[in-house]
Design a protein around this motif. Structure first.
Motif, mmCIF file in Angstrom:
data_model
loop_
_atom_site.group_PDB
_atom_site.id
_atom_site.type_symbol
_atom_site.label_atom_id
_atom_site.label_comp_id
_atom_site.label_asym_id
_atom_site.label_seq_id
_atom_site.Cartn_x
_atom_site.Cartn_y
_atom_site.Cartn_z
ATOM 1 N N SER A 41 -3.543 -6.993 11.704
ATOM 2 C CA SER A 41 -3.457 -5.448 11.971
ATOM 3 C C SER A 41 -3.368 -4.527 10.743
ATOM 4 O O SER A 41 -2.229 -5.005 9.993
ATOM 5 C CB SER A 41 -2.807 -5.183 13.272
ATOM 6 N N GLY A 42 -3.945 -3.530 10.615
ATOM 7 C CA GLY A 42 -3.318 -2.500 9.593
ATOM 8 C C GLY A 42 -3.144 -1.091 10.413
ATOM 9 O O GLY A 42 -3.900 -0.758 11.267
ATOM 10 N N SER A 43 -1.985 -0.519 10.028
ATOM 11 C CA SER A 43 -1.603 0.711 10.718
ATOM 12 C C SER A 43 -1.274 1.913 9.796
ATOM 13 O O SER A 43 -1.522 1.790 8.577
ATOM 14 C CB SER A 43 -0.467 0.261 11.624
ATOM 15 N N ASP A 44 -0.803 2.825 10.357
ATOM 16 C CA ASP A 44 -0.819 4.235 9.749
ATOM 17 C C ASP A 44 0.582 4.066 8.797
ATOM 18 O O ASP A 44 0.397 4.929 8.085
ATOM 19 C CB ASP A 44 -0.719 5.141 10.541
ATOM 20 N N SER A 54 -8.063 -5.249 2.279
ATOM 21 C CA SER A 54 -7.605 -4.201 2.810
ATOM 22 C C SER A 54 -7.694 -2.901 1.882
ATOM 23 O O SER A 54 -7.683 -3.014 0.916
ATOM 24 C CB SER A 54 -6.133 -4.489 3.425
ATOM 25 N N GLY A 55 -8.229 -2.013 2.359
ATOM 26 C CA GLY A 55 -8.462 -0.758 1.959
ATOM 27 C C GLY A 55 -7.426 0.379 2.464
ATOM 28 O O GLY A 55 -7.324 0.626 3.612
ATOM 29 N N CYS A 56 -6.879 1.608 1.727
ATOM 30 C CA CYS A 56 -6.101 2.489 2.298
ATOM 31 C C CYS A 56 -6.665 3.741 1.763
ATOM 32 O O CYS A 56 -7.616 3.915 1.393
ATOM 33 C CB CYS A 56 -4.785 2.410 1.905
ATOM 34 N N CYS A 57 -5.902 4.840 2.446
ATOM 35 C CA CYS A 57 -6.459 6.140 2.345
ATOM 36 C C CYS A 57 -6.505 6.907 0.858
ATOM 37 O O CYS A 57 -6.935 7.908 0.957
ATOM 38 C CB CYS A 57 -5.816 7.274 3.356
ATOM 39 N N ASN A 58 -5.630 6.307 -0.026
ATOM 40 C CA ASN A 58 -5.652 6.863 -1.263
ATOM 41 C C ASN A 58 -6.643 6.153 -2.275
ATOM 42 O O ASN A 58 -6.501 6.347 -3.283
ATOM 43 C CB ASN A 58 -4.396 6.609 -1.825
ATOM 44 N N VAL A 91 -6.369 -2.734 -6.933
ATOM 45 C CA VAL A 91 -7.307 -1.692 -7.736
ATOM 46 C C VAL A 91 -7.527 -0.450 -7.112
ATOM 47 O O VAL A 91 -7.553 -0.261 -5.812
ATOM 48 C CB VAL A 91 -8.399 -2.380 -8.147
ATOM 49 N N ASN A 92 -7.430 0.761 -7.774
ATOM 50 C CA ASN A 92 -7.543 1.833 -7.355
ATOM 51 C C ASN A 92 -9.141 2.091 -7.366
ATOM 52 O O ASN A 92 -9.739 2.395 -8.669
ATOM 53 C CB ASN A 92 -6.890 3.190 -8.185
ATOM 54 N N ALA A 93 -10.043 1.741 -6.437
ATOM 55 C CA ALA A 93 -11.256 1.906 -6.326
ATOM 56 C C ALA A 93 -12.017 2.967 -6.155
ATOM 57 O O ALA A 93 -13.162 3.253 -6.846
ATOM 58 C CB ALA A 93 -11.972 0.768 -5.128
ATOM 59 N N HIS A 94 -11.536 3.891 -5.415
ATOM 60 C CA HIS A 94 -12.357 5.261 -4.716
ATOM 61 C C HIS A 94 -11.062 6.347 -4.994
ATOM 62 O O HIS A 94 -9.950 6.289 -4.991
ATOM 63 C CB HIS A 94 -12.623 4.953 -3.592
ATOM 64 N N SER A 95 -11.843 7.541 -5.276
ATOM 65 C CA SER A 95 -10.966 8.518 -5.144
ATOM 66 C C SER A 95 -11.088 9.362 -3.710
ATOM 67 O O SER A 95 -12.271 9.648 -3.381
ATOM 68 C CB SER A 95 -11.325 9.639 -6.146
ATOM 69 N N GLY A 96 -10.205 9.082 -2.764
ATOM 70 C CA GLY A 96 -10.345 9.415 -1.315
ATOM 71 C C GLY A 96 -10.075 7.907 -0.657
ATOM 72 O O GLY A 96 -9.930 6.907 -0.840
ATOM 73 N N PHE A 97 -10.540 8.281 0.705
ATOM 74 C CA PHE A 97 -10.402 7.021 1.748
ATOM 75 C C PHE A 97 -11.403 6.036 1.369
ATOM 76 O O PHE A 97 -12.556 6.250 1.034
ATOM 77 C CB PHE A 97 -10.523 7.576 3.101
ATOM 78 N N HIS A 141 0.799 -1.031 0.078
ATOM 79 C CA HIS A 141 0.032 0.062 0.048
ATOM 80 C C HIS A 141 0.912 1.215 0.082
ATOM 81 O O HIS A 141 1.984 1.203 0.564
ATOM 82 C CB HIS A 141 -0.999 -0.122 1.528
ATOM 83 N N ALA A 142 0.336 2.467 -0.474
ATOM 84 C CA ALA A 142 1.244 3.616 -0.485
ATOM 85 C C ALA A 142 0.564 4.809 0.227
ATOM 86 O O ALA A 142 0.990 5.566 0.386
ATOM 87 C CB ALA A 142 0.972 4.131 -2.163
ATOM 88 N N ASP A 143 -0.252 4.308 0.886
ATOM 89 C CA ASP A 143 -0.945 5.201 2.085
ATOM 90 C C ASP A 143 -1.430 4.297 3.261
ATOM 91 O O ASP A 143 -1.292 3.079 3.217
ATOM 92 C CB ASP A 143 -2.050 5.800 1.601
ATOM 93 N N SER A 144 -1.686 5.054 4.346
ATOM 94 C CA SER A 144 -2.399 4.260 5.580
ATOM 95 C C SER A 144 -3.554 3.466 5.453
ATOM 96 O O SER A 144 -4.477 3.755 4.571
ATOM 97 C CB SER A 144 -2.807 5.449 6.576
#
Length: 445
Positions: free
Chosen positions: A342-345, A84-88, A105-111, A65-68
């Protein structure tokens, strides 16, 4: 005519292999073993020391992942599949057995505000800050199965969380309202509201599948029944609750992760008092999830630790942390009761053992018998000072240790003030409030 025959089972005295030890006959008469308790205490002490010696809970770190990482979903039927889903806006599907990423996949724009997996038709459902819900085909045997969504639902409101029913083919989202969707229509089939500006977290009951719990920005936990036209009950706490988790065995019990660093276990039939208050975290608790046995749950906190609690004890039995791990936003307990994710920042997904000193892989019959015997010994002598000290001691980072000392000092000061107030006030003027009721502001129905 009766015939008495002396028979011996060869399994009682013969070795299974050449390297095996000889089995010795033993007389269990207590009069022949006067120092049995002393020997068992020594064995319990050694078992406690060996448990802490072999406690290595961390298994692997999954990066990519490239973001939290802000959301997690576990597969209801596949033990090795986690999404898992991240903030980007990126969603990844992982295989925990091979420790590889199956799809990205880049699913959403934003969180990515929430993820859930349908138990019936194996669909991955995601909700994001772009006011959209996307339903993805999920096949754990094929790589890159998340190319295009099967369906996209656009809404007027931003979603904060999503969860799927354990029985029916419906899912619920929360934001400004609690909305129920069936995955076929582009509009919600039901919606609930109870004077809350925004809802934060939502969870379906795994046993009473028509009941769901939702946390609000007004520090409330509301219960909704899909069979009723109005909400059921609501309890308001001192501080905001981030999410809740239902006990998969006790149908009416749920645990709330609160901003004050505590977790509160409630019975939905009596919300005026908590069943237990779990107090070991030193900062806000962000996520909580139950084990499949319903006897324990795991929590992730803003204080960069993962803790494991028993449902009927106020102190954690285990704490996990690493030097690199930052704020823990989401945690899940695997369906086989052996692992924690666990997924973290800091963009990493971490895999832990639920039992820190457990051996990975297949165990022989003798190893299983030894483990069970050691557990019974530690259970029998757990209140002896030396055994208790070894089993409870944990090393934590200095900031957490200092924050725990400060929090303990504050709680002792408040308790001392309360005792003085009770001592020097007339009995009919003030009453002692139990800790289980102290943090509850009110209840509505």
């Amino acid at each position: 005519m009766k015939i008495k025959v002396l028979s011996r089972n060869p399994a009682d005295y013969l070795r299974q292999t050449r390297n095996d030890i000889y089995k010795q006959p033993r007389n269990n008469d207590p009069s022949l073993h006067p120092f049995q308790v002393a020997r068992e205490y020594t064995r319990a002490l050694n078992a406690a020391k060996l448990e802490r010696l072999f406690a290595k809970p961390f298994i692997h770190s999954l990066d990519g992942h490239a973001d939290s990482i802000c959301s997690l979903a576990k597969h209801p039927s596949s033990l090795s599949c986690v999404a898992s889903g991240c903030c980007n806006g990126e969603i990844r599907v992982w295989n925990l057995s091979t420790r590889k990423c199956l799809s990205a996949v880049n699913a959403h724009s934003g969180f990515v505000r929430g993820l859930c997996i349908s138990p019936s038709n194996q669909k991955l459902i995601s909700a994001g800050d772009d006011k959209s819900i996307k339903i993805w085909p999920l096949d754990v045997t094929i790589k890159n199965s998340l190319d295009e969504p099967d369906k996209t639902i656009l809404s007027k409101n931003i979603f904060n969380a999503i969860d799927h029913s354990w029985k029916d083919d419906i899912f619920a989202t929360c934001g400004q309202e609690v909305e129920i969707w069936d995955g076929v229509k582009t509009e919600p089939i039901r919606s609930f509201t109870w004077g809350v500006e925004s809802h934060i977290g939502i969870r379906f009951n795994p046993i009473e599948t028509n009941i769901l719990a939702c946390t609000g920005s007004d520090r409330s936990i509301a219960l909704y029944d899909l069979r009723a036209s109005v909400p059921m009950r609501k309890v308001i706490l001192d501080m905001k609750t981030n999410t809740v988790a239902w006990n998969p065995i006790e149908a009416y019990h749920f645990t709330a992760a609160n901003e004050d660093g505590n977790l509160y276990t409630f019975d939905m039939r009596r919300l005026d008092s908590a069943l237990c208050v779990h107090i070991d975290h030193v900062s806000a608790v962000l996520d909580v999830d139950y084990s499949p046995t319903g006897q324990e749950f795991v929590s992730g906190s803003f204080d960069k630790t993962v803790r494991i609690f028993s449902v009927n004890k106020g102190r954690s039995r285990e704490v996990y942390h690493t030097r690199r791990m930052q704020r823990v936003f989401c945690v899940k307990w695997s369906m086989d009761n052996n692992y924690i994710v666990s997924g973290s920042d800091e963009t990493n997904l971490r895999l832990w053992k639920a039992d820190a000193s457990a051996k990975l892989g297949a165990l022989s019959a003798r190893q299983k018998a030894t483990n069970n015997y050691n557990k019974k010994l530690k259970k029998r002598f757990e209140h002896h000072p030396q055994v208790k000290r070894i089993l409870r001691h944990r090393h934590v980072p200095k900031p957490i240790h200092r924050a725990a000392i400060e929090k303990r000092t504050m709680l002792e000061s408040e308790k001392r003030k309360e005792e003085n107030r009770l001592r020097y006030t007339k009995p009919d003027k003030i009453k002692r409030v139990p800790e289980r009721k102290k943090h509850i502001v009110g209840e509505e129905s």
